[in-house]
Structures are given as C-alpha cells and as structure tokens.
Design a protein around this motif. Structure first.
Motif, short mmCIF file in Angstrom:
data_model
loop_
_atom_site.label_atom_id
_atom_site.label_comp_id
_atom_site.label_asym_id
_atom_site.label_seq_id
_atom_site.Cartn_x
_atom_site.Cartn_y
_atom_site.Cartn_z
N GLU A 1 36.76 17.19 -26.99
CA GLU A 1 35.93 16.70 -28.09
C GLU A 1 36.74 15.71 -28.92
OE1 GLU A 1 33.00 18.85 -31.27
OE2 GLU A 1 35.08 19.58 -31.20
N ARG B 1 27.18 15.08 -30.83
CA ARG B 1 26.79 16.21 -31.68
C ARG B 1 26.48 15.72 -33.09
NH1 ARG B 1 30.58 20.80 -34.30
NH2 ARG B 1 30.53 19.22 -35.95
N THR C 1 30.62 14.08 -33.74
CA THR C 1 31.62 14.24 -32.68
C THR C 1 30.98 13.88 -31.34
OG1 THR C 1 31.09 16.57 -32.24
CG2 THR C 1 32.78 16.12 -33.92
N ASN D 1 31.43 15.01 -27.26
CA ASN D 1 32.01 16.00 -26.35
C ASN D 1 31.79 15.53 -24.91
OD1 ASN D 1 30.77 17.35 -28.81
ND2 ASN D 1 32.19 18.93 -28.14
#
Length: 479
Positions: free
Chosen positions: A467, A281, A353, A355
């Motif tokens: 995450e 992300r 991040t 995930n």
C-alpha cells in the motif's frame, strides 16, 4: 523274427492323463486312444499294431477303454485361466506403465515398476497355464500359475478397496471387479489341485508367495495413500511501487508497479490461476467515533479487516487488473518471474491510498500431472462458439475459463476415480476462482469431494499486497 518294443500304458492320473513307457523309457502322455496311436506312429510302430494284444501293449489301471479325461471341463478351465491371467497382466501393464515412466517421485516410479513387474510375471503365468493343464512338462508350472493368481488377487483387491473410498463409476470397475472374482475362483482351483506340488520345499514356496503378495499390497497401498508433504511449499511474492511520474499532457500520474514471485520451496508446481489488482481506497473521515463501531462497519463490506480510528465507510475501486502468470505454466524450484506494469491515477482523485494485491494459485507437480495443452486454451464465456463453456452474460458476466484434465501421479487412483479436472476462472471484476473436481461443465460441483481433491493434489493460493498513499505518489510526481 522282428522284436517289437514292449509298450506300457500307465493308470490315468487325477486329470485322466496316462503315461506311456516304451522300452523302459517314458515317451509321453496321452489323453485318449487316438492320441496313443499318433504317439506310437511317431515312434515308428506299425500302423496296424494291435493295441489289445498283451504282447504289444500292457495296460495298467484300466484297459484301452479307460480314458477318464473330461476334455470339455479341462478346456473350459484352460480358457478361463488363460483369459483371466491375460486380462490381469494387461490391466497391470496399463496401470503401471504411466507411473514407471512418468511419475515425478522415486517412490511413485517404484510403485509403477512393481506393478509392471507383476504384469510380466502374469504374462509368464499365461504360458504356465497351458503347460499345467496340459502335459506338465515343467514341474514348476503350477507354482507359477499360483503366483500369478495371488498377484491378481492382491492387486484387484487393492483396487476394489480404493474404489469403495469414493464409490464413483469408472470403466475400469467393469474390469477389476470381475478379475477379483476370477482370482478367488482360480485360487480355489489351484489349492484344490495342490498346484505347489512338484517343486522343492512347497510349503516354503507357498509361504514366500503369500508374504511377497502381502508386501506388494502394503507397498502399493502406502504409495497410494501417502501424500508427499514432507517438502513444504514456500513462495516469495512481492509487489512494489516505483517512482511515479506526472503526465506532461494530461492531469495523470503514471505509477509503475513491480510484481515478483519465486518458488523457494522444494517442489515444482503448476500455476493454475493468478491475478494482480490495483485498488484505490477512499473513506469518510470522522472526528474520532467509536473504534469498534467503525471497524464493524468496515467488516460489513468485507473489504477491510483492520481497526482504524477516524476512518469509516471504506470504498475500494479497482484501477487496474490482470493475470500475473500464464495458466498451466510450471514454476520450477528456484525459478523466478518478474512483471512490471504502469497504471494511471488522476491528479484530482479522491483516493487516499492505493493498494496492489497479488495472488497465485498453484498445484504441486508431485501430486498430479496437468494436461497443460488442454488447460492453456482460453475460453470466453460470452462467445457462443465456445460450446459447453458458453454462459449468458447476464448470468455469468464476462469471464475467461481454463479447463483441463488432471491425473494423479499414482495411476491406481486414476483407475478407481472419475476423471478429475482443474477449472480456473478469471475476470477483472471478480475474484479469481479455481476448482479441482469431476465437474466437466455438466451438473453441479460436489463441495465435499472438491475439498478432498484440492487437498489430494496439493492446490493452494499464495498472496502478497502492498500500500502507498496517494499524497506520496502525487508528491513524488510533483503534483
């Protein structure tokens, strides 16, 4: 002087059959003068015996020319009764056999056994038909035929009722609709002839037969319409990141991920599709703009549903994707499955991040039986040799297809519906897709019926996700 036996030929009954008495004992019944001579020959009477001589034969209710038997009509009735009863017995056996031997639940096995028992009764009734429209050596043969006809009427009526629910063409329609009409005709013939006569307490027997037939129909309907949802489905899904490690030769960080699933419910299932995808992300950070405005912009991309200040214009990039469980394999009660994978993140990556998203799509085994041999076969959409599974890459991309027949655990449903198929599609670029419908890669899917079929077979999807920040991954790897 030879003493000849005194022969009495009684008056014909309603069917034209005349009882023969010799020496005060009944020796048989005959339909014609020719049969009478054959009977007397077997008893040792002279072949030239004068049947018109009152000293030899006494005729009651008509002379030697009174034979009201309608042979053609009687033979036609026997043929129709036998054919209909035999066809109904075979149909019940075909319907009940798979459930009695292979259904998962006790109620479904009992339903199949009940239909098999009904077929066995009708097989006995086939023999009773020949006796009832013959010489009636057994007084209860008419009642047995009546019981077989009532079973056929109840079973075929239930099949017809279930067929009207969907109104789909099935080859069995050409069997149970004519049999339902036949059962109405047969019941009319038997009631007209009062077939229950000749047995003790005929009214009690008739009432018992009707009640039994109604209870059988209600039992079959209940087992068909009831969906065994008392045992809820429950899965434990986990996706966990492990300790990251820096690559000594390349500017990469290796990140292990552990995927886990356990069937913690009370029903075994088929896994018809599964997927795990690792996303990176990235976002454009603001100085505290309007929270709802940033949230709306996130929702416009259908990727992020959380409302988060300072974060906007989210972008998700797939890093790694794969199948978590083999399509068509079972996941039994209490069974666990673990998969460990390693993916790479560049040291200078723009992601903030990472995930991992895990999902499994399942179908309850107490609702249906999947042809796993057929379903496990993988088909490549881009390969022209796949036949009906081939789809031009510019239209479908590059997808993997899994497709197989599914049968309901109550065979009454199978014979009143078109064949149903489970279709699963997997691609690293798209979300996993599945369908349960009559679609066989021809025509289009009826979405309203598809939704009912998905509910009927208890298909659903379970999810898990987790995450971790890229800073944490790089920090753990010494980046």
């Amino acid at each position: 002087m030879e003493i000849r036996p005194w022969v009495i030929v009684e008056a014909p009954d309603r069917r034209g059959l005349r009882r023969v008495v010799v020496g005060g004992e009944t020796v048989g019944s005959v339909w014609s003068l020719h049969q009478l001579r054959k009977l007397l020959d077997r008893l040792g009477c002279p072949a030239d015996m004068d049947l018109e001589d009152p000293a030899c034969v006494y005729w009651r209710g008509g002379d030697s020319g009174t034979w009201p038997d309608r042979a053609r009509r009687r033979h036609a009735t026997v043929v129709l009764m036998t054919a209909g009863m035999l066809a109904s017995a075979i149909l019940n056996t075909v319907i009940g056999w798979p459930d009695a031997l292979g259904a998962l639940t006790f109620a479904q096995r009992m339903s199949g056994a009940l239909i098999l028992l009904s077929g066995a009764v009708q097989a006995v009734a086939v023999i009773a038909v020949l006796n009832h429209w013959g010489r009636r050596q057994h007084r209860s043969s008419g009642a047995v035929v009546l019981l077989g006809v009532l079973i056929a009427l109840a079973t075929d009526g239930l099949l017809l009722f279930m067929w009207f629910e969907e109104k789909e063409y099935t080859p069995y329609l050409l069997v149970f609709v004519p049999l339902w009409c036949w059962s109405l005709w047969a019941l009319w013939v038997l009631v007209r002839e009062r077939a229950w006569q000749g047995i003790p307490r005929p009214k009690t027997f008739a009432a018992g037969v009707v009640v039994t037939a109604l209870l059988s129909a209600v039992s079959l309907a209940y087992s068909t319409m009831y969906q065994p949802a008392a045992a809820p489905m429950h899965f434990v899904l986990k996706a966990e990141f492990g300790a990251s490690r820096a690559d000594g030769r390349k500017p990469l960080v290796h990140v292990p991920v552990k995927l886990y699933v356990k069937n913690a419910g009370g029903i075994p299932v088929y896994i018809i599709n599964s997927d795990y995808t690792v996303y990176g992300r990235s976002a454009e950070y603001s100085e505290g703009e309007d929270l709802m405005e940033e949230w709306r912009r996130s929702l416009d991309k259908n990727l992020y549903e959380d409302a988060e200040r300072y974060v906007g214009r989210l972008r998700f990039t797939a890093i790694s994707s794969g199948r978590f469980y083999r399509p068509g394999d079972s996941l039994d009660v209490g069974q666990e499955h673990v998969m460990e994978r390693v993916f790479q993140v560049p040291v200078g990556v723009e992601f903030d991040t990472v995930n991992v998203f895990l999902q499994i799509t399942y179908m309850r085994k107490d609702r249906g039986k999947l042809d796993v041999t057929q379903f496990r076969r993988m088909h490549r959409s881009w390969d022209e040799r796949e036949g009906m599974y081939y789809c031009r890459p510019e239209k479908c991309g590059e997808e993997l297809y899994y497709h197989g027949r599914v049968r309901h655990n109550n065979n009454l449903v199978n014979v009143t519906r078109k064949p149903r198929y489970v279709t699963a599609i997997w691609s690293p670029r798209e979300k996993p897709f599945y369908s349960i419908s009559s679609y066989h890669f021809k025509g289009v899917i009826d979405r309203s019926k598809e939704r009912r079929d998905i509910d009927r077979y208890g298909a659903s999807t379970a999810y898990a996700d987790t995450e971790v920040s890229v800073a944490e991954l790089l920090g753990a790897a010494g980046g």
